[in-house]
Design a protein around this motif. Structure first.
Motif, PDB file in Angstrom:
ATOM      1  N   GLY A 225      -1.202 -57.856  37.570  1.00 44.99           N
ATOM      2  CA  GLY A 225      -2.302 -57.651  37.266  1.00 44.99           C
ATOM      3  C   GLY A 225      -2.655 -56.792  35.994  1.00 44.99           C
ATOM      4  O   GLY A 225      -1.758 -56.600  35.196  1.00 44.99           O
ATOM      5  N   GLY A 226      -3.892 -56.187  35.763  1.00 46.83           N
ATOM      6  CA  GLY A 226      -4.172 -55.394  34.593  1.00 46.83           C
ATOM      7  C   GLY A 226      -5.459 -55.168  34.627  1.00 46.83           C
ATOM      8  O   GLY A 226      -6.453 -55.071  35.577  1.00 46.83           O
ATOM      9  N   THR A 227      -6.043 -54.694  33.350  1.00 47.55           N
ATOM     10  CA  THR A 227      -7.403 -54.181  33.151  1.00 47.55           C
ATOM     11  C   THR A 227      -8.081 -54.667  31.784  1.00 47.55           C
ATOM     12  O   THR A 227      -7.248 -54.990  31.051  1.00 47.55           O
ATOM     13  CB  THR A 227      -7.444 -52.647  32.926  1.00 47.55           C
ATOM     14  N   VAL A 228      -9.117 -54.807  31.816  1.00 48.71           N
ATOM     15  CA  VAL A 228     -10.014 -55.201  30.920  1.00 48.71           C
ATOM     16  C   VAL A 228     -10.986 -54.388  30.386  1.00 48.71           C
ATOM     17  O   VAL A 228     -11.833 -53.525  31.401  1.00 48.71           O
ATOM     18  CB  VAL A 228     -10.783 -56.522  31.091  1.00 48.71           C
ATOM     19  N   THR A 229     -11.062 -53.558  29.120  1.00 52.49           N
ATOM     20  CA  THR A 229     -11.908 -52.691  28.772  1.00 52.49           C
ATOM     21  C   THR A 229     -13.007 -53.628  28.052  1.00 52.49           C
ATOM     22  O   THR A 229     -12.792 -54.460  27.296  1.00 52.49           O
ATOM     23  CB  THR A 229     -11.459 -51.544  27.569  1.00 52.49           C
ATOM     24  N   GLY A 263     -11.211 -52.893  40.494  1.00 54.06           N
ATOM     25  CA  GLY A 263     -11.525 -51.612  40.374  1.00 54.06           C
ATOM     26  C   GLY A 263     -12.795 -51.534  39.175  1.00 54.06           C
ATOM     27  O   GLY A 263     -12.625 -52.497  38.521  1.00 54.06           O
ATOM     28  N   PHE A 264     -13.670 -50.617  39.134  1.00 53.78           N
ATOM     29  CA  PHE A 264     -14.400 -50.423  38.069  1.00 53.78           C
ATOM     30  C   PHE A 264     -14.508 -49.019  37.642  1.00 53.78           C
ATOM     31  O   PHE A 264     -14.784 -48.027  38.381  1.00 53.78           O
ATOM     32  CB  PHE A 264     -15.770 -50.796  38.578  1.00 53.78           C
ATOM     33  N   GLU A 265     -14.730 -48.811  36.444  1.00 57.10           N
ATOM     34  CA  GLU A 265     -14.866 -47.120  36.137  1.00 57.10           C
ATOM     35  C   GLU A 265     -15.531 -47.289  34.620  1.00 57.10           C
ATOM     36  O   GLU A 265     -15.334 -48.140  33.695  1.00 57.10           O
ATOM     37  CB  GLU A 265     -13.499 -46.434  35.785  1.00 57.10           C
ATOM     38  N   ILE A 266     -16.415 -46.106  34.521  1.00 60.22           N
ATOM     39  CA  ILE A 266     -17.097 -46.133  33.138  1.00 60.22           C
ATOM     40  C   ILE A 266     -17.169 -44.829  32.565  1.00 60.22           C
ATOM     41  O   ILE A 266     -17.066 -43.985  33.062  1.00 60.22           O
ATOM     42  CB  ILE A 266     -18.738 -46.577  33.626  1.00 60.22           C
ATOM     43  N   GLY A 267     -17.353 -45.072  31.320  1.00 63.30           N
ATOM     44  CA  GLY A 267     -17.010 -43.752  30.541  1.00 63.30           C
ATOM     45  C   GLY A 267     -15.765 -43.345  30.707  1.00 63.30           C
ATOM     46  O   GLY A 267     -14.784 -43.705  30.564  1.00 63.30           O
ATOM     47  N   GLY A 328     -28.920 -44.978  24.383  1.00 66.45           N
ATOM     48  CA  GLY A 328     -28.606 -45.583  23.244  1.00 66.45           C
ATOM     49  C   GLY A 328     -26.969 -45.478  22.677  1.00 66.45           C
ATOM     50  O   GLY A 328     -26.726 -46.075  21.304  1.00 66.45           O
ATOM     51  N   ALA A 329     -25.986 -44.547  23.410  1.00 73.94           N
ATOM     52  CA  ALA A 329     -24.714 -44.658  22.880  1.00 73.94           C
ATOM     53  C   ALA A 329     -24.212 -45.835  23.277  1.00 73.94           C
ATOM     54  O   ALA A 329     -24.469 -46.403  24.096  1.00 73.94           O
ATOM     55  CB  ALA A 329     -24.281 -43.221  23.328  1.00 73.94           C
ATOM     56  N   PRO A 330     -22.906 -46.204  22.688  1.00 75.64           N
ATOM     57  CA  PRO A 330     -22.225 -47.160  23.378  1.00 75.64           C
ATOM     58  C   PRO A 330     -21.940 -47.273  24.701  1.00 75.64           C
ATOM     59  O   PRO A 330     -21.371 -46.206  25.200  1.00 75.64           O
ATOM     60  CB  PRO A 330     -20.957 -47.260  22.364  1.00 75.64           C
ATOM     61  N   ILE A 331     -22.170 -48.183  25.392  1.00 81.16           N
ATOM     62  CA  ILE A 331     -21.621 -48.382  26.964  1.00 81.16           C
ATOM     63  C   ILE A 331     -20.234 -48.846  26.905  1.00 81.16           C
ATOM     64  O   ILE A 331     -19.959 -50.021  26.276  1.00 81.16           O
ATOM     65  CB  ILE A 331     -22.508 -49.116  27.778  1.00 81.16           C
ATOM     66  N   TYR A 332     -19.373 -48.252  27.549  1.00 80.59           N
ATOM     67  CA  TYR A 332     -18.096 -48.780  27.865  1.00 80.59           C
ATOM     68  C   TYR A 332     -17.512 -48.496  29.192  1.00 80.59           C
ATOM     69  O   TYR A 332     -17.800 -47.703  29.989  1.00 80.59           O
ATOM     70  CB  TYR A 332     -17.145 -48.273  26.805  1.00 80.59           C
ATOM     71  N   PHE A 333     -16.655 -49.519  29.599  1.00 82.32           N
ATOM     72  CA  PHE A 333     -16.123 -49.406  30.987  1.00 82.32           C
ATOM     73  C   PHE A 333     -14.815 -50.230  31.119  1.00 82.32           C
ATOM     74  O   PHE A 333     -14.636 -51.121  30.180  1.00 82.32           O
ATOM     75  CB  PHE A 333     -17.145 -49.804  31.938  1.00 82.32           C
ATOM     76  N   ARG A 334     -14.235 -50.156  32.182  1.00 85.83           N
ATOM     77  CA  ARG A 334     -12.956 -50.648  32.432  1.00 85.83           C
ATOM     78  C   ARG A 334     -12.882 -51.266  33.725  1.00 85.83           C
ATOM     79  O   ARG A 334     -13.677 -50.767  34.559  1.00 85.83           O
ATOM     80  CB  ARG A 334     -11.637 -49.739  32.139  1.00 85.83           C
ATOM     81  N   VAL A 335     -12.518 -52.662  33.835  1.00 84.54           N
ATOM     82  CA  VAL A 335     -12.210 -53.540  35.059  1.00 84.54           C
ATOM     83  C   VAL A 335     -10.948 -53.726  35.319  1.00 84.54           C
ATOM     84  O   VAL A 335     -10.147 -54.235  34.486  1.00 84.54           O
ATOM     85  CB  VAL A 335     -13.109 -54.795  34.857  1.00 84.54           C
TER      86      VAL A 335
END
Length: 425
Positions: A225-229, A263-267, A328-335
């Motif tokens: 497996g792995g993660t995508v940002t 899994g999901f995490e933001i910021g 208004g700032a960039p939204i970023y997260f990882r899955v």
């Protein structure tokens, strides 16, 4: 259910080995130029058979628009899209052994429990082939968001197994505190990501390591497996709803609906739990004067008064969302994605009736790592969430604009430097 969204509604259909898969998209604004050429690039990025570390199933995934446009312009009516399955091989699954045994970690058993019947070939609706409709719909949402607001959505592979683009360290338990990572989020684009095929990790050394890592699992008929940002830039502030429909909650819902997600995490995510509040808090500062992207200046959104927020944050541990609403700032997260359930090795399992145990060697074609092909799916689901939130906010602002203006209240239209009046308090 098979429908996602409230204002921009997407319904997908089809199983992994039926004649076709596709979707119906309702809520597309009228008057936007749209043809298959706008949609096909993302379909091609998602398609199987891209490299020797993906499934060899040979599908071109050519999308056809069936309704909702005329002369290449959206009508505001439901858009139907279809992709024909051309290399389906249900015979890979139609044997006595697979009729007796559920495949480990697949949805064979749970679908049977839910419906009392299941698709005998592949994973049916649980197969990642269902995501074709999501990607097609996401491409439509992306075009509108790009034209109206200059929104940019870019995802990339950030880890495969124990190989990380930005490994956690004592100094940077979360990539969100790493200046290199933050700089990457500001500049990364899809062309750069795709320069690092087949894994789509935008770093030469990390990419090569990941390819070798996946290849090793493939040779052993195993998976990893792995993660995508993902980062979403130029998002208007004010998107998202209080309490149960917070923007990050909608994003989490969307991402965890993708097959194989775990899994999901933001910021700052889980790494941010190791940082004290005195460091983690995002201080507000005056936003630098900047013009909207050229695409927005030429659009109706700019003429309607869309502008940059007056405030921004010095850091962005929040990931562009505070109180469930975009700032208004960039939204970023990882899955996070689990290893593909279908592997070539023999695995022990039990019969559907629980009467006996046995060994199952799964057939069929599969990815030793689903992460590289998940990149455009993550982008599509992000676009659907933002598009739905944009339409909700547009409706709210339009309704408000028809009322007489209020006096002595805090509002987004007050000139910079105004204080809060006693009446407002």
């Amino acid at each position: 259910m098979s429908t996602f969204g409230d204002h921009f509604r997407v319904t997908t259909y089809g199983e992994s080995h039926c004649r076709s898969v596709g979707c119906i998209v309702d809520g597309v604004p009228p008057g936007m130029e749209l043809t298959e050429e706008d949609i096909q690039p993302q379909m091609t990025r998602r398609r199987p058979g891209q490299s020797n570390i993906t499934t060899p199933r040979d599908e071109k995934d050519r999308v056809l628009i069936q309704s909702g446009t005329e002369f290449g312009v959206t009508l505001g009516t439901p858009i139907g899209m279809v992709v024909l399955n051309q290399d389906q091989r249900p015979k890979d699954y139609g044997n006595k052994t697979m009729d007796l045994y559920p495949r480990p970690s697949h949805a064979d058993w749970t679908y049977l429990e839910k419906y009392g019947v299941k698709a005998s070939s592949g994973g049916g609706r649980s197969s990642a082939r269902e995501t074709i409709g999501r990607v097609a719909a996401g491409a439509i949402a992306e075009k509108y968001l790009r034209l109206a607001y200059g929104v940019e959505i870019v995802a990339f592979t950030s880890s495969v197994g124990s190989c990380h683009l930005y490994p956690p360290t004592a100094a940077h338990p979360s990539p969100s505190t790493n200046p290199e990572f933050l700089s990457l989020l500001q500049s990364i684009d899809r062309k750069t990501v795709d320069n690092y095929l087949p894994v789509r990790c935008p770093d030469e050394a990390a990419s090569k390591k990941m390819v070798d890592y996946i290849s090793d699992f493939k040779e052993r008929e195993d998976s990893i497996g792995g993660t995508v940002t993902c980062v979403i830039r130029n998002v208007p502030s004010g998107l998202g709803e209080p309490c149960f429909d917070k923007l990050e909650a909608k994003l989490a819902h969307a991402m965890l609906s993708i097959p194989a997600t775990k899994g999901f995490e933001i910021g700052s995510g889980f790494g941010g739990c190791e940082v004290p509040g005195s460091i983690h808090n995002d201080a507000f500062v005056a936003a630098a004067d900047s013009e909207l992207p050229a695409s927005v200046l030429e659009s109706g959104a700019a003429r309607s008064g869309v502008s940059r927020p007056r405030l921004t944050t010095k850091t962005n541990y929040s990931g562009g969302i505070q109180g469930g609403i975009s700032n208004g700032a960039p939204i970023y997260f990882r899955v996070g994605f689990k290893p593909a359930a279908t592997i070539g090795q023999e695995q022990r399992t039990a019969t559907y009736d629980g009467g006996s145990e046995g060994v199952l060697a799964a057939k069929g074609r599969h990815d030793p790592c689903v992460v590289p092909r998940a990149v455009p799916i993550v982008e599509a689901m992000a676009a659907l969430v933002v598009m739905d939130a944009v339409l909700a906010q547009q409706a709210r602002h339009t309704a408000k604009s028809l009322l007489p203006p209020l006096k002595q209240t805090i509002n987004s239209g007050m000139p910079a430097g105004n204080g809060v009046t006693e009446a407002a308090l």
